[in-house]
Write a protein that holds these residues in place. Structure first.
Motif, PDB file in Angstrom:
ATOM      1  N   HIS A   7      47.269  36.440  29.128  1.00 16.76           N
ATOM      2  CA  HIS A   7      47.383  35.204  29.878  1.00 16.76           C
ATOM      3  C   HIS A   7      45.991  34.693  30.209  1.00 16.76           C
ATOM      4  CE1 HIS A   7      51.692  35.825  30.668  1.00 16.76           C
ATOM      5  NE2 HIS A   7      51.347  37.097  30.718  1.00 16.76           N
ATOM      6  N   VAL A   8      45.689  33.473  29.814  1.00 19.70           N
ATOM      7  CA  VAL A   8      44.444  32.850  30.220  1.00 19.70           C
ATOM      8  C   VAL A   8      44.821  31.592  30.958  1.00 19.70           C
ATOM      9  CG1 VAL A   8      42.298  31.813  29.475  1.00 19.70           C
ATOM     10  CG2 VAL A   8      43.216  33.763  28.232  1.00 19.70           C
ATOM     11  N   GLN A   9      44.575  31.551  32.261  1.00 20.07           N
ATOM     12  CA  GLN A   9      44.997  30.439  33.056  1.00 20.07           C
ATOM     13  C   GLN A   9      43.805  29.790  33.712  1.00 20.07           C
ATOM     14  OE1 GLN A   9      48.260  31.295  35.644  1.00 20.07           O
ATOM     15  NE2 GLN A   9      49.036  32.905  34.322  1.00 20.07           N
ATOM     16  N   LEU A  33      47.905  39.503  34.705  1.00 21.45           N
ATOM     17  CA  LEU A  33      48.729  38.335  35.027  1.00 21.45           C
ATOM     18  C   LEU A  33      48.030  37.001  34.823  1.00 21.45           C
ATOM     19  CD1 LEU A  33      50.289  39.689  38.364  1.00 21.45           C
ATOM     20  CD2 LEU A  33      51.233  39.848  36.038  1.00 21.45           C
ATOM     21  N   GLY A  34      46.732  37.021  34.547  1.00 21.36           N
ATOM     22  CA  GLY A  34      45.990  35.772  34.430  1.00 21.36           C
ATOM     23  C   GLY A  34      45.397  35.370  35.767  1.00 21.36           C
ATOM     24  N   TYR A  35      44.527  34.365  35.712  1.00 19.33           N
ATOM     25  CA  TYR A  35      43.858  33.924  36.925  1.00 19.33           C
ATOM     26  C   TYR A  35      44.782  33.175  37.887  1.00 19.33           C
ATOM     27  CZ  TYR A  35      39.305  35.287  35.089  1.00 19.33           C
ATOM     28  OH  TYR A  35      38.239  36.008  34.620  1.00 19.33           O
ATOM     29  N   GLY A  36      46.003  32.949  37.494  1.00 19.74           N
ATOM     30  CA  GLY A  36      46.962  32.313  38.392  1.00 19.74           C
ATOM     31  C   GLY A  36      47.605  33.283  39.364  1.00 19.74           C
ATOM     32  N   ALA A  37      47.341  34.579  39.218  1.00 24.26           N
ATOM     33  CA  ALA A  37      47.930  35.584  40.117  1.00 24.26           C
ATOM     34  C   ALA A  37      47.464  35.338  41.549  1.00 24.26           C
ATOM     35  CB  ALA A  37      47.535  36.985  39.669  1.00 24.26           C
ATOM     36  N   ILE A  84      34.596  37.256  39.192  1.00 23.86           N
ATOM     37  CA  ILE A  84      35.108  38.112  38.124  1.00 23.86           C
ATOM     38  C   ILE A  84      34.778  37.519  36.756  1.00 23.86           C
ATOM     39  CG2 ILE A  84      37.183  39.067  37.066  1.00 23.86           C
ATOM     40  CD1 ILE A  84      36.398  40.406  39.680  1.00 23.86           C
ATOM     41  N   ALA A  85      35.001  36.216  36.600  1.00 25.75           N
ATOM     42  CA  ALA A  85      34.771  35.573  35.308  1.00 25.75           C
ATOM     43  C   ALA A  85      33.300  35.644  34.903  1.00 25.75           C
ATOM     44  CB  ALA A  85      35.231  34.119  35.363  1.00 25.75           C
ATOM     45  N   LEU A 121      39.791  38.690  30.488  1.00 29.29           N
ATOM     46  CA  LEU A 121      39.223  37.984  31.627  1.00 29.29           C
ATOM     47  C   LEU A 121      38.247  36.896  31.207  1.00 29.29           C
ATOM     48  CD1 LEU A 121      38.704  41.164  33.813  1.00 29.29           C
ATOM     49  CD2 LEU A 121      40.273  39.294  34.328  1.00 29.29           C
ATOM     50  N   LEU A 122      38.329  36.464  29.954  1.00 28.60           N
ATOM     51  CA  LEU A 122      37.480  35.364  29.527  1.00 28.60           C
ATOM     52  C   LEU A 122      37.767  34.137  30.391  1.00 28.60           C
ATOM     53  CD1 LEU A 122      37.587  35.584  25.640  1.00 28.60           C
ATOM     54  CD2 LEU A 122      35.541  35.663  27.067  1.00 28.60           C
ATOM     55  N   PRO A 123      36.742  33.521  30.963  1.00 25.97           N
ATOM     56  CA  PRO A 123      36.966  32.358  31.832  1.00 25.97           C
ATOM     57  C   PRO A 123      37.356  31.128  31.033  1.00 25.97           C
ATOM     58  CG  PRO A 123      34.624  32.751  31.550  1.00 25.97           C
ATOM     59  CD  PRO A 123      35.333  33.912  30.894  1.00 25.97           C
ATOM     60  N   PRO A 124      38.042  30.180  31.675  1.00 20.69           N
ATOM     61  CA  PRO A 124      38.506  28.983  30.971  1.00 20.69           C
ATOM     62  C   PRO A 124      37.411  28.208  30.273  1.00 20.69           C
ATOM     63  CG  PRO A 124      39.561  29.155  33.113  1.00 20.69           C
ATOM     64  CD  PRO A 124      38.503  30.222  33.075  1.00 20.69           C
TER      65      PRO A 124
END
Length: 244
Positions: free
Chosen positions: A2-4, A56-60, A90-91, A131-134
């Motif tokens: 998940h990448v959010q 869970l992605g950054y939307g957690a 984190i990113a 954990l790659l940032p958007p």
């Protein structure tokens, strides 16, 4: 995987006042040393955030991070006044880690394909791809014009809303080290392509997509490692050039 996306720009505005009151800066760093227990809690929170966001992605929600760290949600917010501040921390750490892994592969491997495959295997094994940032996966036209030719992402690689996208219409003012990562990975890609080892149509975005998708999150660590290695083997075969 998940990448959010996250509302990065609100982090400084929402966190400045609370950070000043707690002896810290808006970016989540402190101007005064932490007590031993506070330092321990910070390490727990950062470790938990990597795990939760990776799964869970950054939307957690922050509550999930607090539960995983076994601290109260208030403890998390005292250190990181908004979720955006924690996400950025984190990113940026993961982007820096990937950049160092790319530099190590570039400097320690003489063979272009060995350098690229080493970077991919190291990155996937470390789990940093989750954990790659958007802003690394979503680079717009304006950003691409400022990047070297080999580091540009193809504009046509877009997907419907809600899925992983490699292009954004929004300009990222603070890239958190993303441009440096794209440049170093671009050098790995260019070397492998020039040596005839990498397919001509493979771009930096494809390499980053491999990192982002080849690190499945499974409950069993051994199964996760085996699945990641097998999937990466398959993806590497797809990237490699074949004699015509």
């Amino acid at each position: 995987m998940h990448v959010q996306d996250s509302r990065w720009s609100s982090a400084v505005a929402s966190g400045a006042t609370m950070s000043a009151a707690s002896g810290g800066r808006p970016d989540g760093t402190r101007t005064t040393p932490l007590r031993v227990d506070a330092q321990r809690n910070l390490e727990h929170v950062l470790r938990a955030a990597r795990e939760v966001f990776g799964e869970l992605g950054y939307g957690a929600p922050m509550e999930d991070v607090a539960r995983r760290a076994r601290v109260g949600v208030g403890t998390v917010y005292r250190r990181f006044p908004s979720k955006d501040v924690l996400v950025r921390r984190i990113a940026e750490e993961e982007t820096s880690r990937l950049t160092e892994q790319a530099r190590a592969a570039l400097g320690q491997e003489d063979e272009p394909w060995s350098a690229l495959s080493r970077f991919l295997r190291t990155s996937v094994a470390s789990g940093a791809g989750r954990l790659l940032p958007p802003q690394v996966l979503r680079v717009g036209v304006a950003e691409e014009r400022a990047l070297p030719e080999h580091a540009r992402l193809p504009q046509q690689r877009t997907q419907p809303a809600g899925e992983l996208r490699l292009v954004s219409e929004e300009r990222v003012e603070d890239d958190g080290g993303a441009a440096e990562l794209l440049d170093v990975v671009g050098q790995l890609v260019e070397r492998a392509r020039a040596a005839g080892e990498l397919r001509a149509d493979v771009s930096v975005s494809d390499v980053l997509l491999v990192i982002a998708t080849a690190a499945p999150s499974l409950p069993d660590a051994a199964q996760q490692a085996a699945a990641s290695a097998r999937l990466l083997d398959i993806l590497l075969e797809g990237l490699r050039s074949r004699p015509s």
